[in-house]
Design an enzyme around this catalytic site. Structure first.
Site, mmCIF file in Angstrom:
data_model
loop_
_atom_site.group_PDB
_atom_site.id
_atom_site.type_symbol
_atom_site.label_atom_id
_atom_site.label_comp_id
_atom_site.label_asym_id
_atom_site.label_seq_id
_atom_site.Cartn_x
_atom_site.Cartn_y
_atom_site.Cartn_z
ATOM 1 N N LYS A 54 21.963 -6.233 -38.617
ATOM 2 C CA LYS A 54 21.156 -5.172 -37.160
ATOM 3 C C LYS A 54 19.927 -5.516 -36.835
ATOM 4 O O LYS A 54 19.414 -6.072 -38.131
ATOM 5 C CB LYS A 54 21.597 -3.491 -37.856
ATOM 6 C CG LYS A 54 20.806 -2.516 -36.090
ATOM 7 C CD LYS A 54 20.237 -1.410 -37.349
ATOM 8 C CE LYS A 54 19.524 -0.501 -36.325
ATOM 9 N NZ LYS A 54 19.431 1.040 -37.149
ATOM 10 N N LEU A 63 19.208 14.847 -47.500
ATOM 11 C CA LEU A 63 19.685 16.349 -46.540
ATOM 12 C C LEU A 63 18.530 17.848 -47.593
ATOM 13 O O LEU A 63 18.334 18.646 -46.130
ATOM 14 C CB LEU A 63 21.023 16.148 -45.917
ATOM 15 C CG LEU A 63 21.906 14.962 -45.067
ATOM 16 C CD1 LEU A 63 23.187 14.945 -44.908
ATOM 17 C CD2 LEU A 63 20.853 14.651 -43.937
ATOM 18 N N THR A 91 16.603 6.558 -39.611
ATOM 19 C CA THR A 91 15.444 7.006 -40.991
ATOM 20 C C THR A 91 15.652 7.317 -41.920
ATOM 21 O O THR A 91 14.956 7.560 -42.709
ATOM 22 C CB THR A 91 14.327 7.494 -40.091
ATOM 23 O OG1 THR A 91 14.716 8.624 -39.029
ATOM 24 C CG2 THR A 91 13.176 6.189 -39.230
HETATM 25 P P1 FAD Z 1 25.632 14.464 -48.677
HETATM 26 O O1 FAD Z 1 25.930 13.758 -47.530
HETATM 27 O O2 FAD Z 1 25.993 16.530 -47.653
HETATM 28 O O3 FAD Z 1 26.046 14.637 -49.819
HETATM 29 C C1 FAD Z 1 25.948 16.547 -50.498
HETATM 30 C C2 FAD Z 1 26.552 15.897 -52.347
HETATM 31 O O4 FAD Z 1 26.707 17.071 -53.010
HETATM 32 C C3 FAD Z 1 28.279 16.106 -51.957
HETATM 33 O O5 FAD Z 1 28.450 14.758 -52.784
HETATM 34 C C4 FAD Z 1 28.747 17.028 -52.280
HETATM 35 O O6 FAD Z 1 30.047 16.794 -53.279
HETATM 36 C C5 FAD Z 1 27.776 18.016 -53.255
HETATM 37 N N1 FAD Z 1 27.206 19.397 -53.611
HETATM 38 C C6 FAD Z 1 26.890 19.766 -52.522
HETATM 39 N N2 FAD Z 1 27.611 21.296 -52.917
HETATM 40 C C7 FAD Z 1 27.314 21.113 -54.113
HETATM 41 C C8 FAD Z 1 28.194 22.222 -55.668
HETATM 42 N N3 FAD Z 1 28.184 23.446 -55.439
HETATM 43 N N4 FAD Z 1 28.343 21.695 -56.616
HETATM 44 C C9 FAD Z 1 28.345 20.470 -56.924
HETATM 45 N N5 FAD Z 1 28.268 19.082 -55.853
HETATM 46 C C10 FAD Z 1 27.981 19.286 -54.948
HETATM 47 N N6 FAD Z 1 21.128 8.186 -42.301
HETATM 48 C C11 FAD Z 1 20.638 6.969 -41.806
HETATM 49 O O7 FAD Z 1 19.873 6.788 -42.013
HETATM 50 N N7 FAD Z 1 21.138 6.399 -40.661
HETATM 51 C C12 FAD Z 1 22.633 6.413 -39.537
HETATM 52 O O8 FAD Z 1 22.758 6.708 -38.624
HETATM 53 C C13 FAD Z 1 22.400 8.275 -40.019
HETATM 54 N N8 FAD Z 1 23.519 8.954 -38.763
HETATM 55 C C14 FAD Z 1 23.534 10.153 -39.184
HETATM 56 C C15 FAD Z 1 24.303 10.837 -38.086
HETATM 57 C C16 FAD Z 1 24.594 12.269 -38.421
HETATM 58 C C17 FAD Z 1 25.147 12.814 -37.361
HETATM 59 C C18 FAD Z 1 23.531 13.253 -39.509
HETATM 60 C C19 FAD Z 1 24.143 14.178 -39.401
HETATM 61 C C20 FAD Z 1 22.994 11.975 -40.293
HETATM 62 C C21 FAD Z 1 23.330 10.784 -39.661
HETATM 63 N N9 FAD Z 1 22.781 10.021 -41.002
HETATM 64 C C22 FAD Z 1 21.635 8.911 -41.052
HETATM 65 C C23 FAD Z 1 22.240 11.186 -42.516
HETATM 66 C C24 FAD Z 1 22.269 10.390 -43.793
HETATM 67 O O9 FAD Z 1 24.125 10.876 -43.549
HETATM 68 C C25 FAD Z 1 21.656 11.151 -45.082
HETATM 69 O O10 FAD Z 1 20.769 10.669 -44.961
HETATM 70 C C26 FAD Z 1 22.954 10.339 -46.212
HETATM 71 O O11 FAD Z 1 23.939 10.489 -46.061
HETATM 72 C C27 FAD Z 1 22.323 11.356 -47.160
HETATM 73 O O12 FAD Z 1 23.118 12.532 -47.642
HETATM 74 P P2 FAD Z 1 22.855 13.411 -48.589
HETATM 75 O O13 FAD Z 1 24.096 12.771 -49.642
HETATM 76 O O14 FAD Z 1 21.989 14.073 -48.603
HETATM 77 O O15 FAD Z 1 24.168 15.075 -48.286
#
Ligand code: FAD
Length: 505
Positions: free
Chosen positions: A79, A334, A345
């Site tokens: 990219k 998140l 970002t």
């Molecule tokens: P999640 O992926 O939701 O993971 C949460 C984890 O917690 C999972 O493993 C789940 O099993 C676990 N969990 C939750 N509750 C429990 C429980 N009670 N017990 C045990 N385990 C649990 N970021 C970028 O940098 N570039 C992009 O292009 C981009 N595009 C995006 C587009 C959209 C529409 C969205 C919504 C987000 C985007 N993001 C992007 C952001 C990116 O997807 C997230 O920052 C990244 O995936 C991190 O997610 P996470 O790990 O915080 O949460």
């Protein structure tokens, strides 16, 4: 004084945030600190997050990851920036390309010389002075060649498009190989100590898991930071009104652009991200201005190829947790808040929060001054990114839908207004402390969104118009020549894959 060090860290959540944190901590903290990651196979990850910014290469470097191996494992492509279509006006197109523009002269930034000539109608668009942007126009790519000396070929700055699911799986292998223990199962709740710190989490199977430090990577639900500690959330929907996205993969198009495409839509925008095996698409929109069905229709009606799955709906609220670090819980990913993916970002914020956690790594006393400074730095970083995103929506001439009317006329943060005023007067761009986006990032969006300054830096006039004109022409010419020798992005990726496969045979 005897300090009591942290010996046990528990990470709750195994999405991109959880496994990036586990991978980095396993590499940086060594075996003396026990690291456990809890994730539930029954709770899916958000599953998107495919577009990154160049700082991710620093993350890979710290982890000692081989770039080719990482790209093959995550089906990644390169990219060079983001193309914005229809943002300033319907029919407009500009790019926010990574990396350098031109060559700075004396004490002034290159763009000030360009601005003088451009305002006088004597220089083309700023894109001609960026190797990333000119290469993108022709779908060309190569990695920077450090042996190219002063040539722009030494200054190509890249990031990646990657498959989020494969990325988490790759980092999981990395972290487990370095001693991270993964516990599968659902966390039901958490128990607090008398001082309000989290003592342990209780699993669905009855197990109780304790630690001195908890890292909440549980996604939007914020299991520990919000559901347990009730930290609070600052809502920024009035500035960033998009609150939903439909996401769907489709078959690859014939070309493989080395950039993300962000096309404005009547109540939001749509992304297109080409990976090695598919194209990722999504339509980010405001539910106040568009129904779910209409948004899905727009997305499915504008794919480059056959859809490979049913579209998936994601709901979110723009904003940030009031404290990213509260007591003995640090929220990463998140769970710490969310800014929509317009400038890709979020993965970067995961990375920078991990780096900050390492800088402020606590002992069991959890010094409040450290926590306050950590939170101040997190707030500063995310608020500056927020302003940059708002700029894309607010600096528009579009008046064709109620959504764009709202964005164009909405009140904006004072910090953003100050940036826009500086630009409008003498084209000045001031990077505040270590805010993420540098002058050239702001420059491209301010200019791309059609804000024209009234003037330029007065010291530019110390050079003659003739000299400046020659200087600009030389740079434009060198960049065009460099781009002409770069391979097509699709060929570069195919060669990389073939050569890696040959080596691993
Ligand atoms: P999640 O992926 O939701 O993971 C949460 C984890 O917690 C999972 O493993 C789940 O099993 C676990 N969990 C939750 N509750 C429990 C429980 N009670 N017990 C045990 N385990 C649990 N970021 C970028 O940098 N570039 C992009 O292009 C981009 N595009 C995006 C587009 C959209 C529409 C969205 C919504 C987000 C985007 N993001 C992007 C952001 C990116 O997807 C997230 O920052 C990244 O995936 C991190 O997610 P996470 O790990 O915080 O949460």
């Amino acid at each position: 004084m005897m300090q009591q060090n942290i010996r046990n860290v528990v990470i709750v959540g195994g999405g991109t945030a959880g496994w990036m944190t586990a991978a980095a901590l396993s590499q940086l903290l060594g075996p003396k600190i026990s690291l456990r990651l809890i994730e539930s196979d029954d709770i899916s990850t958000v599953g998107v997050g495919e577009s990154t910014i160049p700082m991710i290469r620093l993350f890979n470097k710290v982890l000692g990851i081989d770039e080719d191996e990482f790209m093959l494992a995550t089906k990644a492509t390169f990219k060079l920036g983001i193309e914005f279509r229809d943002w300033g006006r319907l029919g407009d197109s500009y790019m926010h390309g990574f990396g350098k523009f031109g060559q700075d002269l004396e004490t002034l930034n290159f763009y000030q010389y360009w601005l003088r000539m451009h305002l006088a109608g004597k220089a083309p668009d700023i894109e001609r002075y960026s190797i990333n942007r000119m290469a993108s126009q022709q779908n060309r790519f190569m990695r920077a060649d450090p042996s190219a000396g002063n040539s722009p070929l030494a200054e190509i700055t890249h990031a990646f498009h990657l498959d989020a699911g494969l990325y988490a799986a790759y980092l999981r292998r990395y972290a487990e190989a370095r001693g991270v223990v993964r516990t599968e199962g659902k966390v039901l709740d958490a128990q607090l100590r008398a001082d309000g710190h989290v003592e342990s989490v209780r699993m669905e199977n009855g197990a109780v898991i304790g630690a001195e430090l908890f890292i909440d990577c549980s996604g939007f639900r914020g299991l520990l930071i919000e559901q347990t500690l009730k930290t609070g959330f600052e809502d920024w929907t009035h500035w960033l009104p998009c609150d939903r996205a439909w996401a769907v993969p489709c078959e690859l198009a014939a070309d493989l652009p080395p950039y993300t495409r962000a096309s404005a839509r009547p109540a939001g925008w749509q992304w297109r991200i080409g990976l090695q095996h598919r194209t990722g698409n999504g339509h980010v929109f405001s539910s106040r201005y568009m129904s779910d069905d209409e948004a899905a229709g727009i997305l499915m009606g504008s794919l480059d190829g056959k859809p490979l799955a049913e579209p998936k709906m994601l709901r979110f609220t723009a904003g940030k947790r009031r404290k990213v670090w509260n007591r003995n819980v640090v929220a990463i990913g998140l769970s710490s808040g969310f800014l929509e993916p317009l400038e890709s970002t979020s993965i970067h914020l995961i990375q920078s929060t991990i780096a900050r956690l390492i800088s402020f790594f606590p002992d069991q006393e959890f010094c409040q001054a450290d926590i306050d400074e950590f939170n101040r730095q997190c707030d500063f970083e995310v608020e500056r990114i927020r302003d940059f995103l708002i700029l894309h929506y607010h600096a528009t001439e579009r008046n064709d839908t109620p959504f764009w009317d709202y964005c164009r006329t909405m009140d904006i943060p004072d910090t953003l207004r100050a940036k826009m005023d500086l630009w409008r007067n003498r084209g000045r761009i001031v990077r505040l402390a270590d805010e993420l986006f540098a002058e050239v990032g702001w420059l491209q969006v301010l200019h791309g969104q059609r804000i024209r300054p009234r003037g330029y830096h007065p010291l530019v006039d110390l050079q003659s118009e003739e000299d400046i004109g020659q200087y600009l022409q030389d740079i434009e010419h060198v960049i065009a020549q460099c781009v002409s020798v770069m391979p097509k992005h699709a060929d570069f990726v195919a060669n990389m894959r073939a050569s890696h496969e040959r080596k691993s045979k």
